[in-house]
Motif scaffolding. Structure first.
Motif, PDB file in Angstrom:
ATOM      1  N   GLN A 363     -15.589  64.600 -15.148  1.00 23.65           N
ATOM      2  CA  GLN A 363     -15.397  63.181 -15.473  1.00 23.65           C
ATOM      3  C   GLN A 363     -13.943  62.959 -15.884  1.00 23.65           C
ATOM      4  OE1 GLN A 363     -17.408  60.863 -18.996  1.00 23.65           O
ATOM      5  NE2 GLN A 363     -18.849  60.934 -17.282  1.00 23.65           N
ATOM      6  N   TYR A 364     -13.332  61.907 -15.312  1.00 25.17           N
ATOM      7  CA  TYR A 364     -11.929  61.580 -15.583  1.00 25.17           C
ATOM      8  C   TYR A 364     -11.843  60.180 -16.178  1.00 25.17           C
ATOM      9  CZ  TYR A 364     -11.075  65.540 -12.485  1.00 25.17           C
ATOM     10  OH  TYR A 364     -11.061  66.792 -11.913  1.00 25.17           O
ATOM     11  N   ASP A 365     -11.200  60.074 -17.319  1.00 21.28           N
ATOM     12  CA  ASP A 365     -11.088  58.796 -18.021  1.00 21.28           C
ATOM     13  C   ASP A 365     -10.026  57.901 -17.394  1.00 21.28           C
ATOM     14  OD1 ASP A 365     -13.020  59.598 -19.778  1.00 21.28           O
ATOM     15  OD2 ASP A 365     -11.627  60.270 -21.323  1.00 21.28           O
ATOM     16  N   ASP A 366     -10.167  56.596 -17.647  1.00 18.66           N
ATOM     17  CA  ASP A 366      -9.133  55.591 -17.343  1.00 18.66           C
ATOM     18  C   ASP A 366      -8.757  55.540 -15.866  1.00 18.66           C
ATOM     19  OD1 ASP A 366      -9.201  55.433 -20.066  1.00 18.66           O
ATOM     20  OD2 ASP A 366      -7.262  56.365 -20.397  1.00 18.66           O
ATOM     21  N   MET A 367      -9.728  55.587 -14.989  1.00 15.48           N
ATOM     22  CA  MET A 367      -9.445  55.613 -13.550  1.00 15.48           C
ATOM     23  C   MET A 367      -9.767  54.314 -12.839  1.00 15.48           C
ATOM     24  SD  MET A 367      -8.227  58.650 -13.130  1.00 15.48           S
ATOM     25  CE  MET A 367      -8.279  58.978 -11.389  1.00 15.48           C
ATOM     26  N   VAL A 368     -10.508  53.416 -13.466  1.00 21.90           N
ATOM     27  CA  VAL A 368     -10.887  52.149 -12.827  1.00 21.90           C
ATOM     28  C   VAL A 368     -10.582  51.010 -13.782  1.00 21.90           C
ATOM     29  CG1 VAL A 368     -12.810  50.768 -11.930  1.00 21.90           C
ATOM     30  CG2 VAL A 368     -12.682  53.212 -11.409  1.00 21.90           C
ATOM     31  N   ALA A 369      -9.891  49.994 -13.289  1.00 19.23           N
ATOM     32  CA  ALA A 369      -9.643  48.789 -14.100  1.00 19.23           C
ATOM     33  C   ALA A 369     -10.909  47.961 -14.122  1.00 19.23           C
ATOM     34  CB  ALA A 369      -8.491  47.998 -13.496  1.00 19.23           C
ATOM     35  N   GLY A 370     -11.530  47.866 -15.303  1.00 19.46           N
ATOM     36  CA  GLY A 370     -12.765  47.101 -15.431  1.00 19.46           C
ATOM     37  C   GLY A 370     -12.520  45.608 -15.513  1.00 19.46           C
ATOM     38  N   SER A 371     -11.435  45.213 -16.139  1.00 21.32           N
ATOM     39  CA  SER A 371     -11.060  43.799 -16.239  1.00 21.32           C
ATOM     40  C   SER A 371      -9.564  43.722 -16.555  1.00 21.32           C
ATOM     41  CB  SER A 371     -11.880  43.082 -17.315  1.00 21.32           C
ATOM     42  OG  SER A 371     -11.642  43.645 -18.593  1.00 21.32           O
ATOM     43  N   CYS A 372      -9.002  42.548 -16.392  1.00 20.80           N
ATOM     44  CA  CYS A 372      -7.561  42.357 -16.611  1.00 20.80           C
ATOM     45  C   CYS A 372      -7.326  41.288 -17.657  1.00 20.80           C
ATOM     46  CB  CYS A 372      -6.871  41.962 -15.301  1.00 20.80           C
ATOM     47  SG  CYS A 372      -7.069  43.175 -13.976  1.00 20.80           S
ATOM     48  N   GLY A 373      -6.224  41.403 -18.358  1.00 16.89           N
ATOM     49  CA  GLY A 373      -5.868  40.407 -19.362  1.00 16.89           C
ATOM     50  C   GLY A 373      -4.377  40.370 -19.575  1.00 16.89           C
ATOM     51  N   CYS A 374      -3.930  39.378 -20.321  1.00 16.01           N
ATOM     52  CA  CYS A 374      -2.502  39.218 -20.603  1.00 16.01           C
ATOM     53  C   CYS A 374      -2.181  39.901 -21.929  1.00 16.01           C
ATOM     54  CB  CYS A 374      -2.155  37.726 -20.650  1.00 16.01           C
ATOM     55  SG  CYS A 374      -2.292  36.918 -19.046  1.00 16.01           S
ATOM     56  N   HIS A 375      -1.309  40.873 -21.857  1.00 18.24           N
ATOM     57  CA  HIS A 375      -0.950  41.676 -23.042  1.00 18.24           C
ATOM     58  C   HIS A 375       0.564  41.686 -23.225  1.00 18.24           C
ATOM     59  CE1 HIS A 375      -4.883  44.155 -23.496  1.00 18.24           C
ATOM     60  NE2 HIS A 375      -5.130  42.955 -23.012  1.00 18.24           N
TER      61      HIS A 375
END
Length: 375
Positions: A363-375
């Motif tokens: 299992q590899y973390d942080d591989m798919v963008a689940g949602s986007c926002g302004c940061h």
């Protein structure tokens, strides 16, 4: 990690005027991508067609969806599951598993011996008991198995003689010994005794061996470990909703090409921050020979503007809201508008063959963008 993956894939696909430069950049990009997956070199595909153990396939399907995205994060205690087939190929109940592919930094969490129980023999003698006792020993000295110091008991239980199927025994202490000192790996011994404790000859219960039985029933060691690799502390809980945030997006989008026109980039900045599809195809980058599942996945990427005033649909942080105000009112020099970035990331799972043709689920973390926002 997701941003690194996207950049590397873009580099791997970038067109250059020199073929040598293209090959060099592609090789460098794929090497960096392997580092994201915790590897120095890609494993060699199996020499012949090899069916992965059904247990590992079922575990992958329980943990992940068809694209490999984690759907049940509570199943795995760590982030790596390794399977090893018995190397003795003996009809005796002696088993040996070579663990040289286990990295030194992996923490051993749980180790299991999986044995397939065959249907019991039919005998004409007196009616036997419905159960017998199966014991699993760690072999300490191969030539002294009949002495107290020659073996160590790991697990024992009563097993039914009325059915067939898989039996699983916990053998974690032995595997921890073997990974600390490879030379101590003398294998395992399994015995079958009657309820009174006497050895039965012939034993009424047999397990499938590494020789003479179908590949799917061979003895197997399953090892659950954690390599300590963890991603960013972004929200990851819950089943991932991978539907696009905006309508009418293309079904598939390859990694963006470099050198796009100024008008196209300007158009992107006018669009509101939203998530777009981004296909990662393992066959396209030459990894389909050793990766079993998935064949590829949708990583998604974030693109668009974060104009003032930021609405709730932009999912802004408080900091982004303040930055947007400062930028709009020109209250401070050099302050840009907030950026459109992933604010929720999901892990993916790979089922693959390693260099020793063992099947690994990782299992590899942080591989798919689940949602986007302004940061």
């Amino acid at each position: 990690m997701l941003g690194t993956v996207l950049l590397l894939l873009a580099l791997a696909r970038t067109a250059c005027t020199s073929p040598a430069s293209v090959a060099s950049r592609r090789a460098e990009a794929l090497k960096k991508l392997l580092e994201v997956f915790g590897m120095e070199d890609p494993p060699a595909p199996p020499a012949h067609f090899k069916q992965p153990p059904q247990y590992m396939v079922d575990l992958f399907n329980t943990v992940a969806n068809a694209d490999g995205v984690t759907k049940n994060p509570d199943v795995l205690e760590g982030n790596t599951v390794r399977s090893f087939l018995d190397k003795t190929h003996s009809e005796e109940m002696r088993f040996l598993f070579v663990l040289s592919s286990v990295a030194k930094n992996e923490k051993i969490l749980t180790a299991e011996l999986h044995l397939f129980r065959l249907w019991p023999r039919v005998t004409d003698g007196p009616k036997r008991h419905h159960f017998c006792q199966v014991s699993v020993y760690q072999v300490l000295e191969k030539d002294k198995l009949d002495t107290p110091g020659g073996k160590k008991l790991l697990a024992a239980r009563l097993v039914s003689l009325q059915t067939s199927g898989w039996e699983v025994f916990a053998i974690t202490p032995a595997v921890r010994d073997w990974t600390e000192d490879e030379s101590s790996n003398q294998g395992l011994l399994v015995t079958v005794r009657g309820l009174g404790g006497s050895l039965l000859d012939p034993p009424p219960l047999e397990f499938a061996s590494g020789r003479g039985h179908h590949e799917s029933k061979k003895p197997m060691l399953v090892l659950f470990t954690d390599d300590g690799r963890r991603g960013a502390l972004l929200p990851t809980a819950g089943f991932p909703d991978l539907k696009p945030q905006a309508p009418d997006l293309p079904a598939k989008m390859l990694v963006p090409k470099l050198g796009r026109s100024r008008s196209t980039r300007s158009l992107d900045r006018l669009q509101p921050c939203q998530r777009h599809p981004l296909s990662v195809d393992f066959e396209e980058i030459g990894w389909s020979g050793w990766i079993i599942s998935p064949r590829g996945y949708n990583a998604f990427h974030c693109k668009g503007s974060c104009p003032f005033p930021l609405g709730e649909n932009m999912r802004p942080t408080n900091h982004a809201t303040v930055q947007s105000i400062i930028n709009a009112l020109k209250l401070s020099e050099g302050v840009s508008s907030p950026c459109c970035v992933p604010d929720k990331l999901y892990s993916i799972n790979l089922l693959y063959f390693d260099d020793d043709e063992n099947v690994v689920l990782k299992q590899y973390d942080d591989m798919v963008a689940g949602s986007c926002g302004c940061h």
